[in-house]
Design a protein around this motif. Structure first.
Motif, PDB file in Angstrom:
ATOM      1  N   GLY A  68      11.856  -7.523   6.794  1.00  0.00           N
ATOM      2  CA  GLY A  68      12.711  -8.057   7.810  1.00  0.00           C
ATOM      3  C   GLY A  68      13.880  -7.288   8.088  1.00  0.00           C
ATOM      4  O   GLY A  68      14.660  -7.728   8.972  1.00  0.00           O
ATOM      5  N   GLY A  69      14.058  -6.418   7.258  1.00  0.00           N
ATOM      6  CA  GLY A  69      15.376  -5.601   7.276  1.00  0.00           C
ATOM      7  C   GLY A  69      15.284  -4.587   8.620  1.00  0.00           C
ATOM      8  O   GLY A  69      14.137  -4.199   9.050  1.00  0.00           O
ATOM      9  N   GLY A  70      16.418  -4.110   8.911  1.00  0.00           N
ATOM     10  CA  GLY A  70      16.532  -3.253   9.895  1.00  0.00           C
ATOM     11  C   GLY A  70      16.180  -1.586   9.173  1.00  0.00           C
ATOM     12  O   GLY A  70      15.909  -1.381   8.059  1.00  0.00           O
ATOM     13  N   ARG A  71      16.753  -0.493   9.866  1.00  0.00           N
ATOM     14  CA  ARG A  71      16.402   0.963   9.241  1.00  0.00           C
ATOM     15  C   ARG A  71      17.203   1.065   8.107  1.00  0.00           C
ATOM     16  O   ARG A  71      16.787   1.884   7.445  1.00  0.00           O
ATOM     17  CB  ARG A  71      16.722   1.827  10.463  1.00  0.00           C
ATOM     18  CG  ARG A  71      15.895   2.004  11.760  1.00  0.00           C
ATOM     19  CD  ARG A  71      16.269   2.715  12.954  1.00  0.00           C
ATOM     20  NE  ARG A  71      15.306   2.786  13.926  1.00  0.00           N
ATOM     21  CZ  ARG A  71      15.634   3.449  14.923  1.00  0.00           C
ATOM     22  NH1 ARG A  71      16.603   4.465  14.727  1.00  0.00           N
ATOM     23  NH2 ARG A  71      14.646   3.634  15.878  1.00  0.00           N
ATOM     24  N   ASN A  72      18.452   0.218   8.211  1.00  0.00           N
ATOM     25  CA  ASN A  72      19.171   0.747   6.914  1.00  0.00           C
ATOM     26  C   ASN A  72      18.617  -0.107   5.645  1.00  0.00           C
ATOM     27  O   ASN A  72      18.981   0.270   4.326  1.00  0.00           O
ATOM     28  CB  ASN A  72      20.646  -0.032   6.935  1.00  0.00           C
ATOM     29  CG  ASN A  72      20.541  -1.520   7.313  1.00  0.00           C
ATOM     30  OD1 ASN A  72      19.440  -1.929   7.594  1.00  0.00           O
ATOM     31  ND2 ASN A  72      21.698  -2.032   7.182  1.00  0.00           N
ATOM     32  N   ALA A  73      17.493  -0.685   5.566  1.00  0.00           N
ATOM     33  CA  ALA A  73      16.556  -0.903   4.455  1.00  0.00           C
ATOM     34  C   ALA A  73      15.544  -0.063   4.049  1.00  0.00           C
ATOM     35  O   ALA A  73      14.888  -0.320   3.212  1.00  0.00           O
ATOM     36  CB  ALA A  73      15.926  -2.403   4.868  1.00  0.00           C
ATOM     37  N   THR A  74      15.503   1.167   4.628  1.00  0.00           N
ATOM     38  CA  THR A  74      14.535   1.909   4.535  1.00  0.00           C
ATOM     39  C   THR A  74      14.741   2.504   3.302  1.00  0.00           C
ATOM     40  O   THR A  74      15.778   2.843   2.800  1.00  0.00           O
ATOM     41  CB  THR A  74      14.632   3.041   5.562  1.00  0.00           C
ATOM     42  OG1 THR A  74      14.171   2.942   6.902  1.00  0.00           O
ATOM     43  CG2 THR A  74      13.532   4.208   5.084  1.00  0.00           C
TER      44      THR A  74
ATOM     45  N   ARG B  48      14.658   4.575  -4.411  1.00  0.00           N
ATOM     46  CA  ARG B  48      15.784   3.326  -4.324  1.00  0.00           C
ATOM     47  C   ARG B  48      15.739   2.344  -3.250  1.00  0.00           C
ATOM     48  O   ARG B  48      15.630   2.577  -2.157  1.00  0.00           O
ATOM     49  CB  ARG B  48      17.150   3.858  -4.324  1.00  0.00           C
ATOM     50  CG  ARG B  48      18.278   2.692  -4.295  1.00  0.00           C
ATOM     51  CD  ARG B  48      19.686   3.257  -4.370  1.00  0.00           C
ATOM     52  NE  ARG B  48      20.069   4.192  -5.460  1.00  0.00           N
ATOM     53  CZ  ARG B  48      20.806   5.458  -5.376  1.00  0.00           C
ATOM     54  NH1 ARG B  48      20.882   5.880  -4.426  1.00  0.00           N
ATOM     55  NH2 ARG B  48      20.884   6.353  -6.458  1.00  0.00           N
ATOM     56  N   PHE B  49      15.582   1.191  -3.343  1.00  0.00           N
ATOM     57  CA  PHE B  49      15.380  -0.084  -2.728  1.00  0.00           C
ATOM     58  C   PHE B  49      16.448  -0.802  -2.430  1.00  0.00           C
ATOM     59  O   PHE B  49      17.206  -1.064  -3.278  1.00  0.00           O
ATOM     60  CB  PHE B  49      13.930  -1.059  -3.157  1.00  0.00           C
ATOM     61  CG  PHE B  49      12.756  -0.034  -3.182  1.00  0.00           C
ATOM     62  CD1 PHE B  49      11.797  -0.048  -1.973  1.00  0.00           C
ATOM     63  CD2 PHE B  49      12.204   0.485  -4.251  1.00  0.00           C
ATOM     64  CE1 PHE B  49      10.704   0.799  -2.041  1.00  0.00           C
ATOM     65  CE2 PHE B  49      10.996   0.951  -4.317  1.00  0.00           C
ATOM     66  CZ  PHE B  49      10.271   1.205  -3.342  1.00  0.00           C
TER      67      PHE B  49
ATOM     68  N   LEU C 167       0.824  -1.259  -0.021  1.00  0.00           N
ATOM     69  CA  LEU C 167       0.090   0.022   0.056  1.00  0.00           C
ATOM     70  C   LEU C 167       0.882   1.322  -0.054  1.00  0.00           C
ATOM     71  O   LEU C 167       0.456   2.228  -0.512  1.00  0.00           O
ATOM     72  CB  LEU C 167      -0.921  -0.047   0.993  1.00  0.00           C
ATOM     73  CG  LEU C 167      -1.952  -1.017   1.469  1.00  0.00           C
ATOM     74  CD1 LEU C 167      -2.901  -0.818   2.489  1.00  0.00           C
ATOM     75  CD2 LEU C 167      -2.951  -0.906   0.156  1.00  0.00           C
ATOM     76  N   ARG C 168       2.085   1.131   0.859  1.00  0.00           N
ATOM     77  CA  ARG C 168       3.038   2.441   0.920  1.00  0.00           C
ATOM     78  C   ARG C 168       3.671   2.293  -0.401  1.00  0.00           C
ATOM     79  O   ARG C 168       4.071   3.675  -1.003  1.00  0.00           O
ATOM     80  CB  ARG C 168       3.676   1.975   2.039  1.00  0.00           C
ATOM     81  CG  ARG C 168       4.575   3.287   2.450  1.00  0.00           C
ATOM     82  CD  ARG C 168       5.540   3.249   3.674  1.00  0.00           C
ATOM     83  NE  ARG C 168       5.215   1.966   4.547  1.00  0.00           N
ATOM     84  CZ  ARG C 168       5.165   2.019   5.653  1.00  0.00           C
ATOM     85  NH1 ARG C 168       5.498   3.082   6.449  1.00  0.00           N
ATOM     86  NH2 ARG C 168       5.205   0.876   6.363  1.00  0.00           N
ATOM     87  N   TYR C 169       4.316   1.338  -0.912  1.00  0.00           N
ATOM     88  CA  TYR C 169       4.856   1.258  -2.140  1.00  0.00           C
ATOM     89  C   TYR C 169       4.278   0.362  -3.334  1.00  0.00           C
ATOM     90  O   TYR C 169       4.792  -0.631  -3.470  1.00  0.00           O
ATOM     91  CB  TYR C 169       6.279   0.592  -1.946  1.00  0.00           C
ATOM     92  CG  TYR C 169       7.058   1.408  -0.448  1.00  0.00           C
ATOM     93  CD1 TYR C 169       7.507   2.380  -0.577  1.00  0.00           C
ATOM     94  CD2 TYR C 169       7.328   0.485   0.669  1.00  0.00           C
ATOM     95  CE1 TYR C 169       8.102   3.190   0.434  1.00  0.00           C
ATOM     96  CE2 TYR C 169       8.050   1.241   1.662  1.00  0.00           C
ATOM     97  CZ  TYR C 169       8.255   2.451   1.493  1.00  0.00           C
ATOM     98  OH  TYR C 169       8.940   2.819   2.684  1.00  0.00           O
ATOM     99  N   PRO C 170       3.302   1.064  -3.807  1.00  0.00           N
ATOM    100  CA  PRO C 170       2.515   0.231  -4.791  1.00  0.00           C
ATOM    101  C   PRO C 170       3.477  -0.173  -6.021  1.00  0.00           C
ATOM    102  O   PRO C 170       2.851  -1.037  -6.800  1.00  0.00           O
ATOM    103  CB  PRO C 170       1.569   1.346  -5.246  1.00  0.00           C
ATOM    104  CG  PRO C 170       1.846   2.607  -4.874  1.00  0.00           C
ATOM    105  CD  PRO C 170       2.615   2.457  -3.687  1.00  0.00           C
ATOM    106  N   GLU C 171       4.618   0.593  -6.486  1.00  0.00           N
ATOM    107  CA  GLU C 171       5.302   0.096  -7.540  1.00  0.00           C
ATOM    108  C   GLU C 171       6.099  -1.151  -7.264  1.00  0.00           C
ATOM    109  O   GLU C 171       6.438  -1.761  -8.486  1.00  0.00           O
ATOM    110  CB  GLU C 171       6.541   1.326  -7.843  1.00  0.00           C
ATOM    111  CG  GLU C 171       7.459   1.293  -6.578  1.00  0.00           C
ATOM    112  CD  GLU C 171       7.189   2.622  -5.524  1.00  0.00           C
ATOM    113  OE1 GLU C 171       8.051   3.131  -5.005  1.00  0.00           O
ATOM    114  OE2 GLU C 171       5.987   2.650  -5.320  1.00  0.00           O
ATOM    115  N   LEU C 172       6.124  -1.669  -6.204  1.00  0.00           N
ATOM    116  CA  LEU C 172       6.543  -2.820  -5.880  1.00  0.00           C
ATOM    117  C   LEU C 172       5.675  -4.267  -6.069  1.00  0.00           C
ATOM    118  O   LEU C 172       6.073  -5.377  -5.880  1.00  0.00           O
ATOM    119  CB  LEU C 172       7.097  -3.163  -4.530  1.00  0.00           C
ATOM    120  CG  LEU C 172       8.300  -2.096  -4.015  1.00  0.00           C
ATOM    121  CD1 LEU C 172       8.698  -2.345  -2.673  1.00  0.00           C
ATOM    122  CD2 LEU C 172       9.175  -2.379  -4.949  1.00  0.00           C
TER     123      LEU C 172
END
Length: 386
Positions: free
Chosen positions: A36-42, A52-53, A23-28
């Motif tokens: 399951g990633g940490g903050r560095n996966a934001t 950029r993901f 819902l937040r990233y519909p392009e995905l």
């Protein structure tokens, strides 16, 4: 009331955490995504407005997968899998951090949508509920369709619902037509739709029990139904064998439990393979911490604190051990729960591989009884360096 007159629904949100993220990233949508990633996966916002993901191949650590989209599951990536193993299977998958505040928000929304139909709801966690529809006037398919639409209108998300004579069949059935499924099961559907399923599809038959059944030539639910009772009892004991015989016939008398005052809250996990207390320290430690965090989140979400913390261990020989500890003050803090659970764990001789690990908090009270937790981090018996 006769079991065959009951109408019990199991509603399970489809790939819940991942769906909330979409819902937040519909392009995905349509891509393999792992949560399951940490903050560095934001995701990073770029000057042109695109994002950029992070990719799963870039992950380094000992975390576990919280959940994944159906596209990632098709590549073999499932919840509770180690992230490094997942990266080997799906290196190009998108990696996102967990956002439990958002998941709890959508959980409240979908449950409120269902509560508009009936209050006969049993909360089974953040993404699933049982609903007793027995006293509602509409036919099962109409009710199921209306509930699914209400959930979609409230959240923008899909769910899968099965309506059956009992909780056992409803739970199994909600998986049959995922995602966005509506399944109606009756007693006459047992042989056609349930017996052909792998035995492991029954909630309560974990990997180890499934392995033992397979070694006996018992692979499907139908095989369990046809198995010699004496054979089952010789290999699993009287109680578990009797339970296997009942579930294979689709029998389950458990009611939908509607209560605002639970006696305890617990979380447990059955491992895909039996884990060694020493050789699998990292996986056990991560699982143990995760259970404590999830129990704490359950307590906080429902407004409770508890004074008694307990653990449950099941070894590879099916022996089950429990220990508990009563705290001086009630808590819903994950670090405090972990510390107490660790003290319980130290009172168990870890001399065999583990197939199940659980954490429970009981002696519950209102959250306003809680006090500030002490900043303590305990070493587990299977933590590195111990």
């Amino acid at each position: 009331m006769s079991a065959d007159t009951r109408r019990i629904a199991h509603l399970d949100m489809d790939a819940f955490y991942a769906s909330v993220e979409l819902l937040r990233y519909p392009e995905l949508r349509g891509q393999a995504v792992v949560i399951g990633g940490g903050r560095n996966a934001t995701p990073e916002m770029l000057p042109d407005g695109s994002r950029r993901f992070s990719r799963l191949r870039d992950y380094a650590g000992r975390g576990v997968v919280t959940t994944s989209t159906y596209e990632a599951r098709a590549l073999g990536v499932f919840s509770a899998m180690g992230m490094m193993k997942a990266a080997q299977l799906a290196p190009d998958a998108i990696l996102l951090p967990t956002d439990f505040d958002s998941y709890r928000h959508y959980s409240r929304l979908f449950k409120a949508a269902v509560a508009a139909f009936t209050t006969q709801i049993e909360d089974r966690g953040i993404d699933e509920i049982y609903i007793d529809l027995t006293d509602l006037p509409d036919d099962a398919r109409t009710l199921g369709a209306r509930m699914k639409q209400a959930v979609r209108d409230a959240t923008g998300l899909t769910c899968s619902i099965c309506i059956a004579p009992n909780k056992l069949l409803a739970k199994i059935g909600s998986e049959l037509d995922k995602p966005d499924g509506l399944t109606i099961l009756g007693a006459d559907d047992l042989e056609r739709r349930i017996w052909p399923l792998p035995a492991r599809k029954v909630n309560g038959i974990g990997p180890k029990a499934n392995e033992k059944l397979a070694a006996l030539g018992i692979v499907t639910v139908g095989d369990v139904a046809a198995a010699d009772p004496g054979l089952l009892q010789a290999n699993f004991g009287r109680t578990y064998a009797a339970w296997l015989a009942r579930i294979a016939q689709g029998e389950d008398e458990r009611p939908v439990v509607v209560t605002s005052e639970p006696k305890s809250m617990s979380r447990e996990t059955t491992f895909e393979r039996d884990l060694h207390p020493r050789h699998d320290r990292a996986a056990l430690s991560a699982a143990f911490t995760g259970l404590c965090v999830r129990v704490a989140e359950d307590l906080q979400r429902k407004g409770y604190v508890g004074r008694t913390v307990g653990i449950k261990l099941r070894f590879d020989d099916f022996r089950t051990v429990t220990r508990d500890l009563t705290l001086p003050s009630p808590t819903a803090d994950s670090a405090t729960i972990r510390r107490a659970a660790t003290e319980c764990l130290k009172r168990v001789t870890l001399d065999r591989r583990l197939r199940l690990l659980g954490v429970r908090v009981s002696t519950l009270g209102d959250e306003h009884q809680s006090v500030a937790p002490e900043p303590v981090q305990s070493e587990l018996p299977f933590d590195s360096g111990e």
